[in-house]
Design an enzyme around this catalytic site. Structure first.
Site, PDB file in Angstrom:
ATOM      1  N   SER A 144       0.856  -1.179   0.000  1.00 50.15           N
ATOM      2  CA  SER A 144       0.000   0.000   0.000  1.00 50.15           C
ATOM      3  C   SER A 144       0.898   1.236   0.000  1.00 50.15           C
ATOM      4  CB  SER A 144      -0.891  -0.033   1.248  1.00 50.15           C
ATOM      5  OG  SER A 144      -1.628   1.160   1.359  1.00 50.15           O
ATOM      6  N   LYS A 165      -2.920   5.212  -2.572  1.00 48.68           N
ATOM      7  CA  LYS A 165      -3.845   6.037  -1.804  1.00 48.68           C
ATOM      8  C   LYS A 165      -4.240   7.214  -2.678  1.00 48.68           C
ATOM      9  CE  LYS A 165      -3.931   3.974   2.262  1.00 48.68           C
ATOM     10  NZ  LYS A 165      -5.186   3.531   2.914  1.00 48.68           N
ATOM     11  N   LYS A 222      -1.239  -0.897  -4.229  1.00 46.92           N
ATOM     12  CA  LYS A 222      -2.411  -0.074  -3.913  1.00 46.92           C
ATOM     13  C   LYS A 222      -1.962   1.362  -3.765  1.00 46.92           C
ATOM     14  CE  LYS A 222      -4.822   0.305   0.387  1.00 46.92           C
ATOM     15  NZ  LYS A 222      -5.571  -0.388   1.459  1.00 46.92           N
ATOM     16  N   ASP A 242     -13.900  -0.958   3.196  1.00 44.49           N
ATOM     17  CA  ASP A 242     -12.973  -1.156   4.311  1.00 44.49           C
ATOM     18  C   ASP A 242     -13.675  -0.612   5.564  1.00 44.49           C
ATOM     19  OD1 ASP A 242     -10.960  -0.977   6.229  1.00 44.49           O
ATOM     20  OD2 ASP A 242      -9.533   0.109   4.994  1.00 44.49           O
ATOM     21  N   LYS A 266     -10.214  -6.651   7.993  1.00 43.95           N
ATOM     22  CA  LYS A 266      -9.200  -6.306   8.992  1.00 43.95           C
ATOM     23  C   LYS A 266      -9.750  -6.778  10.330  1.00 43.95           C
ATOM     24  CE  LYS A 266      -7.498  -2.086   6.777  1.00 43.95           C
ATOM     25  NZ  LYS A 266      -7.516  -0.606   6.799  1.00 43.95           N
ATOM     26  N   GLU A 316     -11.271   1.227  -3.256  1.00 39.61           N
ATOM     27  CA  GLU A 316     -11.567   0.940  -1.847  1.00 39.61           C
ATOM     28  C   GLU A 316     -12.137   2.166  -1.142  1.00 39.61           C
ATOM     29  OE1 GLU A 316      -8.147  -0.819   0.012  1.00 39.61           O
ATOM     30  OE2 GLU A 316      -8.849  -0.424   2.044  1.00 39.61           O
ATOM     31  N   GLY A 366      -4.476  -3.999   5.997  1.00 37.86           N
ATOM     32  CA  GLY A 366      -3.434  -3.828   7.010  1.00 37.86           C
ATOM     33  C   GLY A 366      -3.562  -2.497   7.699  1.00 37.86           C
ATOM     34  N   ASP A 412      -7.251   3.339  -2.908  1.00 34.32           N
ATOM     35  CA  ASP A 412      -7.962   3.441  -1.627  1.00 34.32           C
ATOM     36  C   ASP A 412      -8.144   4.913  -1.284  1.00 34.32           C
ATOM     37  OD1 ASP A 412      -9.001   3.189   0.915  1.00 34.32           O
ATOM     38  OD2 ASP A 412      -7.263   2.145   1.777  1.00 34.32           O
TER      39      ASP A 412
HETATM   40  O1  OSB Z   1      -7.149   2.121   4.741  1.00 38.67           O
HETATM   41  O2  OSB Z   1      -6.157   0.315   4.340  1.00 38.67           O
HETATM   42  C1  OSB Z   1      -6.185   1.395   4.928  1.00 38.67           C
HETATM   43  C2  OSB Z   1      -2.951   1.920   6.899  1.00 38.67           C
HETATM   44  C3  OSB Z   1      -3.442   2.582   8.005  1.00 38.67           C
HETATM   45  C4  OSB Z   1      -4.778   2.878   8.070  1.00 38.67           C
HETATM   46  C5  OSB Z   1      -5.645   2.497   7.030  1.00 38.67           C
HETATM   47  C6  OSB Z   1      -5.153   1.830   5.930  1.00 38.67           C
HETATM   48  C7  OSB Z   1      -3.782   1.567   5.850  1.00 38.67           C
HETATM   49  C8  OSB Z   1      -3.142   0.939   4.702  1.00 38.67           C
HETATM   50  C9  OSB Z   1      -1.814   0.264   4.964  1.00 38.67           C
HETATM   51  O3  OSB Z   1      -3.541   1.005   3.581  1.00 38.67           O
HETATM   52  C10 OSB Z   1      -1.836  -1.194   4.745  1.00 38.67           C
HETATM   53  C11 OSB Z   1      -0.619  -1.870   5.344  1.00 38.67           C
HETATM   54  O4  OSB Z   1      -0.605  -2.131   6.568  1.00 38.67           O
HETATM   55  O5  OSB Z   1       0.330  -2.124   4.599  1.00 38.67           O
HETATM   56 MG    MG Z   2      -8.415   1.063   3.391  1.00 42.39          MG
END
Ligand code: OSB
Ligand code: MG
Length: 371
Positions: free
Chosen positions: A137, A165, A163, A240, A264, A215, A292, A190
């Site tokens: 991510s 952001k 992924k 999510d 999660k 996402e 994650g 995401d």
């Molecule tokens: O929205 O998936 C999310 C990390 C912190 C809070 C929210 C998210 C995330 C990530 C990181 O996308 C995923 C990872 O732990 O590698």
């Molecule tokens: Mg997310």
């Protein structure tokens, strides 16, 4: 099982991230979380509470989780022996919300059960794989060019799914820049709730880039507008933040609010509910994958065990230790295999050995709770 928890040690830890992680709700350069150690006669269990310093992803923070754990949830388990995990769920059910706090105890109890029985968590949960496909991510970068460089470095390391952001104003150009350089890369985005239904044109514009999924574009409490948005998009929506229970997961499918589930355990109050959502996904023929929360090796071990279940047909946001931290809290850091998978620990319980010296080094505050 019958566990008498005799001692609980809760720690607030802070670990520098290898690089700042920027999302639509903010930027994090040092990861704060809570680490829980439950102990009884002849057994122990480790849990991680992924609530962070800032209430951007969810309302929970390290401070609210500390309060709820120390004042309500831990006393409930220290009070008298637990017959099984369902006993914990029952005792915790009078506390409303705070799934991340709840999940930390639940993880420690699963770990304890596995260690006592000599069984890896992946087997306790019904996993079918010894290694799971993973991706990375990638946070929002200063410019689309910089983003391409960061993605290129991860692809070089062997990640086959990325992924990105996104947020309003940082969506189409970022995706287009990465897609131009990596036409075949498995790519998804995401938004962490940064859009509203009236912004749907910006999201419809992403339909042209062959994304696996988009996402959580809209707000956490908004299944209805997600359903309206999904009807306007070819790209599958994945929820999510909104997926807070197996019931909501079922309802999301019933109204067409998404076509993919991000699971999660922390957001769902624990692994038990995560397995239940997985089962909803399998029954509804919906692909599920493991998200994650920048976990340390402790929480990552639990995510890997969960992702070993059969319904996890998309790569997880479960990257190698070195993607997050210079030094992880476990003795054997998680590494990426050449086929973009990570091994699921095969030792009893979570299957990780906590690096106690490193844990001491990163601890900002600790408290021992006894009955
Ligand atoms: O929205 O998936 C999310 C990390 C912190 C809070 C929210 C998210 C995330 C990530 C990181 O996308 C995923 C990872 O732990 O590698
Ligand atoms: Mg997310």
């Amino acid at each position: 099982m019958n566990l008498r928890v005799e001692r609980a040690e809760l720690r607030l830890v802070e670990m520098p991230l290898r690089s700042p992680f920027e999302t639509s709700f903010g930027v994090e350069s040092r990861r704060r979380c809570l680490i829980l150690h439950l102990m009884g006669t002849g057994w122990e269990g480790w849990g991680e509470c992924v609530a962070g310093a800032f209430p951007g992803y969810s309302y929970e923070t390290t401070a609210t989780a500390w309060h709820v754990l120390v004042d309500f949830l831990l006393p409930a388990v220290l009070h008298r022996p637990l017959a099984d995990l369902a006993d914990f769920q029952a005792r915790a059910s009078s506390v409303r919300g705070h799934p991340m706090a709840r999940a930390a105890i639940e993880m420690a109890l699963w770990d304890a059960r596995g260690r006592i029985e000599g069984t890896p968590l992946r087997n306790l949960l019904g996993g079918v794989r010894e290694r799971v496909p993973v991706g990375v991510s990638v946070g929002i970068q200063a410019t689309p060019q910089r983003l391409v460089e960061v993605v290129a470095a991860y692809v070089e390391q062997g990640y086959r799914r990325v992924k990105l952001k996104i947020k309003p104003g940082r969506d189409r150009d970022d995706v287009a820049a990465v897609r131009r350089v990596f036409p075949d890369l498995a790519l998804q985005v995401d938004a962490n709730s940064a859009y509203r239904l009236q912004d749907s044109a910006a999201l419809e514009a992403l339909d042209d880039y062959g994304l696996i999924l988009i996402e959580q574009p809209l707000e956490e409490d908004d299944l209805i507008d997600h359903a309206k948005l999904q009807a306007r998009l070819h790209t599958p929506l994945c929820l999510d933040e909104s997926l807070r229970s197996a019931r909501l997961a079922r309802q999301a499918l019933e109204i067409g609010a998404c076509r993919v589930f991000n699971l999660k355990p922390a957001r769902l109050g624990g692994l038990t509910e995560a397995v239940a959502v997985h089962d909803v996904g399998v029954a509804g023929r919906v692909p599920v994958w493991c998200g994650g929360m920048l976990e340390t090796g402790i929480g990552r071990a639990a995510n890997l065990a969960l992702a070993s279940l059969a319904g996890f047909t998309l790569p997880g946001d479960i990257s190698a230790s070195e993607r997050y931290y210079e030094r992880d809290l476990v003795r054997r850091p998680f590494e990426l295999n050449a086929d973009s998978t990570i091994d699921v620990p095969g030792g009893a319980g979570l299957g990780v050995e906590v690096d106690r010296e490193e844990l001491d080094r990163v601890t900002l505050r600790s408290e021992v709770i006894t009955p």
